[in-house]
Design a protein around this motif. Structure first.
Motif, PDB file in Angstrom:
ATOM      1  N   PHE B  14      40.345  -2.181  36.770  1.00  0.00           N
ATOM      2  CA  PHE B  14      40.128  -0.859  36.183  1.00  0.00           C
ATOM      3  C   PHE B  14      39.433   0.169  37.077  1.00  0.00           C
ATOM      4  O   PHE B  14      39.315   1.323  36.681  1.00  0.00           O
ATOM      5  CB  PHE B  14      39.312  -0.994  34.886  1.00  0.00           C
ATOM      6  N   TYR B  15      38.966  -0.247  38.244  1.00  0.00           N
ATOM      7  CA  TYR B  15      38.166   0.730  38.979  1.00  0.00           C
ATOM      8  C   TYR B  15      39.008   1.928  39.430  1.00  0.00           C
ATOM      9  O   TYR B  15      38.525   3.071  39.419  1.00  0.00           O
ATOM     10  CB  TYR B  15      37.443   0.072  40.169  1.00  0.00           C
ATOM     11  N   LEU B  18      39.834   4.280  36.415  1.00  0.00           N
ATOM     12  CA  LEU B  18      38.589   4.927  35.999  1.00  0.00           C
ATOM     13  C   LEU B  18      38.183   5.999  37.008  1.00  0.00           C
ATOM     14  O   LEU B  18      37.754   7.099  36.631  1.00  0.00           O
ATOM     15  CB  LEU B  18      37.464   3.883  35.881  1.00  0.00           C
ATOM     16  N   TYR B  19      38.347   5.667  38.276  1.00  0.00           N
ATOM     17  CA  TYR B  19      38.005   6.658  39.298  1.00  0.00           C
ATOM     18  C   TYR B  19      38.917   7.885  39.176  1.00  0.00           C
ATOM     19  O   TYR B  19      38.450   9.030  39.286  1.00  0.00           O
ATOM     20  CB  TYR B  19      38.129   6.043  40.692  1.00  0.00           C
ATOM     21  N   THR B  36      32.083   6.098  38.032  1.00  0.00           N
ATOM     22  CA  THR B  36      32.796   4.816  37.972  1.00  0.00           C
ATOM     23  C   THR B  36      31.802   3.664  38.062  1.00  0.00           C
ATOM     24  O   THR B  36      31.854   2.706  37.272  1.00  0.00           O
ATOM     25  CB  THR B  36      33.810   4.721  39.127  1.00  0.00           C
ATOM     26  N   THR B  39      29.671   3.322  34.993  1.00  0.00           N
ATOM     27  CA  THR B  39      30.424   2.718  33.890  1.00  0.00           C
ATOM     28  C   THR B  39      30.390   1.195  33.975  1.00  0.00           C
ATOM     29  O   THR B  39      30.140   0.503  32.977  1.00  0.00           O
ATOM     30  CB  THR B  39      31.883   3.212  33.927  1.00  0.00           C
ATOM     31  N   LYS B  57      39.487  -1.858  27.966  1.00  0.00           N
ATOM     32  CA  LYS B  57      39.926  -0.646  28.671  1.00  0.00           C
ATOM     33  C   LYS B  57      39.411   0.608  27.951  1.00  0.00           C
ATOM     34  O   LYS B  57      38.833   1.500  28.589  1.00  0.00           O
ATOM     35  CB  LYS B  57      41.455  -0.614  28.742  1.00  0.00           C
ATOM     36  N   LEU B  60      35.694   1.044  28.446  1.00  0.00           N
ATOM     37  CA  LEU B  60      35.318   1.544  29.773  1.00  0.00           C
ATOM     38  C   LEU B  60      35.571   3.053  29.886  1.00  0.00           C
ATOM     39  O   LEU B  60      34.726   3.804  30.376  1.00  0.00           O
ATOM     40  CB  LEU B  60      36.105   0.799  30.854  1.00  0.00           C
ATOM     41  N   PHE B  61      36.730   3.499  29.424  1.00  0.00           N
ATOM     42  CA  PHE B  61      37.043   4.928  29.532  1.00  0.00           C
ATOM     43  C   PHE B  61      36.137   5.760  28.610  1.00  0.00           C
ATOM     44  O   PHE B  61      35.720   6.861  28.966  1.00  0.00           O
ATOM     45  CB  PHE B  61      38.524   5.179  29.219  1.00  0.00           C
ATOM     46  N   LEU B  64      32.799   5.990  30.361  1.00  0.00           N
ATOM     47  CA  LEU B  64      32.840   6.930  31.478  1.00  0.00           C
ATOM     48  C   LEU B  64      32.833   8.374  30.974  1.00  0.00           C
ATOM     49  O   LEU B  64      32.110   9.230  31.494  1.00  0.00           O
ATOM     50  CB  LEU B  64      34.091   6.674  32.332  1.00  0.00           C
TER      51      LEU B  64
END
Lengths: 251, 173
Positions: B14-15, B18-19, B36, B39, B57, B60-61, B64
């Motif tokens: 996911f990095y 996310l970035y 990122t 997070t 997922k 995480l979003f 962020l």
């Protein structure tokens, strides 16, 4: 739904995704199939969207970002583990310390040492005591002590055998019975006193560091000159007011 | 250490998206990296509280985006926008010569959108998220997401078309 409404809906349509499952999108797509003008608009729109999407996908993370995140996480975990380890060690030490304090008196009975025994017996002799039996008969004293469960078969040094006995008492000390045999030196007694020479006899195992020597060890304890020796299983402790010469007369 | 392996595989997966999301919001590499990383730091501390692993997922979003909003110290709440009001703003969609633009131009245009549209439009173009997921990430109702997407995309097209028509691309970042 007219063409203009369909265009609004189709703005947010992405092919090959679940977007087509949206009822409004599905309706707009159906309309596009039957309306050539809408179909042309949709084709142009999708081409444009594909271009825009590609621009977003071109955003690339800088080299090393992933490695940095992972390495910082590892370092953070190591720090946390170290903190946990130190905290555990501290708790363990505290626990051990507490247990040591709690167990110390039982495992190392400091009160059983010879020095403490001597001090406490001198305190008994000087501090006043009540004799259980007042008599000048040593045999009666032995009988009384034996009945009381205190050492009675003690052997006296020859000079002491010829000293006037005045009575006896039994004292309990650290779980052991002590025989106190009282004598008179012949000197004037202080008012209220019945004796001025005291012999304490106890099982030698009651005193942790009882001397093994049969020859008396002289020492001043408080105001008394004392002699300590061992004979058989018994520890003898004799005390008298005066100097070494005063006590040696009875050994 | 299984926990480490799990964390690292999550980063691996996911990095990058996310970035991309972070960069589309901040348009600054350092800020996007920070968001990122932050997070994943929050995940390491609180991720175990998530019981449904299928929501990782989205979690995480969402995190962020929250961190982004916090960093902006927003004072005003986003107004809810109705789909009907989109119609007036719908441009005559002339195909924009997107190929003439680079990513920074597109992101610059994104930054000029009304703030409520920026995050949903960004998530929309990153294409990894359904409408439902975008709604969940942003914490707004599904209908609101659809409305904001339609309006945001229309606004973006207008801005890009205007830039190209004026013969000047937006300034580089």
């Amino acid at each position: 739904m007219n063409v203009n409404e369909a265009k609004i809906v189709l703005l947010r349509y992405r092919p090959e995704t679940a977007d087509a499952e949206d009822p409004l999108v599905a309706e707009a797509l159906a309309l596009a199939k039957s309306d050539p003008e809408l179909a042309r608009w949709l084709a142009a729109h999708l081409a444009q969207q594909e271009g825009l999407r590609a621009k977003f996908k071109q955003i690339a993370p800088p080299a090393g970002l992933k490695e940095q995140i992972i390495s910082e996480h590892r370092a953070s975990r190591q720090r946390a583990m170290a903190r946990l380890l130190w905290a555990s060690v501290a708790v363990l030490l505290l626990l051990l310390g507490t247990l040591a304090v709690l167990w110390h008196p039982r495992s190392v009975p400091a009160e059983n040492t010879l020095a403490i025994y001597q001090k406490q017996m001198v305190r008994v002799a000087l501090g006043g005591y009540a004799m259980d039996l007042l008599t000048n008969d040593l045999a009666s004293i032995r009988t009384h002590l034996a009945r009381s469960g205190a050492p009675a078969d003690f052997s006296l040094p020859p000079p002491l055998q010829h000293t006037v006995v005045t009575g006896c008492a039994v004292r309990e000390w650290q779980g052991a019975n002590i025989s106190l045999v009282c004598f008179r030196t012949g000197k004037p007694l202080p008012p209220g006193s019945a004796s001025d020479l005291w012999l304490f006899v106890v099982d030698r195992t009651a005193v942790t560091n009882a001397p093994a020597a049969a020859s008396p060890q002289l020492a001043r304890v408080n105001r008394l000159m004392t002699a300590t020796w061992t004979d058989g299983n018994q520890l003898y402790f004799l005390g008298v007011s005066g100097q070494e010469a005063d006590i040696k007369k009875y050994l | 250490m299984p926990e480490n392996v799990e964390f690292e595989s999550l980063v691996e997966r996911f990095y990058a998206p996310l970035y991309q999301f972070a960069f589309s919001l901040t348009r600054a590499e350092a800020d996007a990296c920070d968001l990122t990383q932050q997070t994943f730091t929050i995940w390491a501390a609180k991720g175990h509280q998530l019981r449904d692993s299928s929501k990782v997922k989205t979690w995480l979003f969402t995190t962020l985006h929250r961190e982004f909003l916090d960093s902006r110290r927003r004072q005003t709440r986003f107004p809810q926008v109705d789909l009907e009001s989109t119609e007036a703003e719908l441009p005559a969609v002339a195909p924009v010569a997107v190929s003439r633009l680079d990513t920074s131009h597109v992101l610059n245009a994104l930054a000029r959108l009304d703030e409520v549209f920026q995050a949903p439009v960004s998530l929309f173009y990153l294409q990894d998220h359904s409408y439902n997921e975008i709604a969940e990430i942003l914490g707004v109702p599904l209908g609101t997401v659809k409305s904001r997407l339609a309006r945001g995309i229309a606004q973006l097209q207008q801005l890009l078309a205007r830039d190209i028509a004026a013969g000047q691309a937006p300034p580089n970042l």
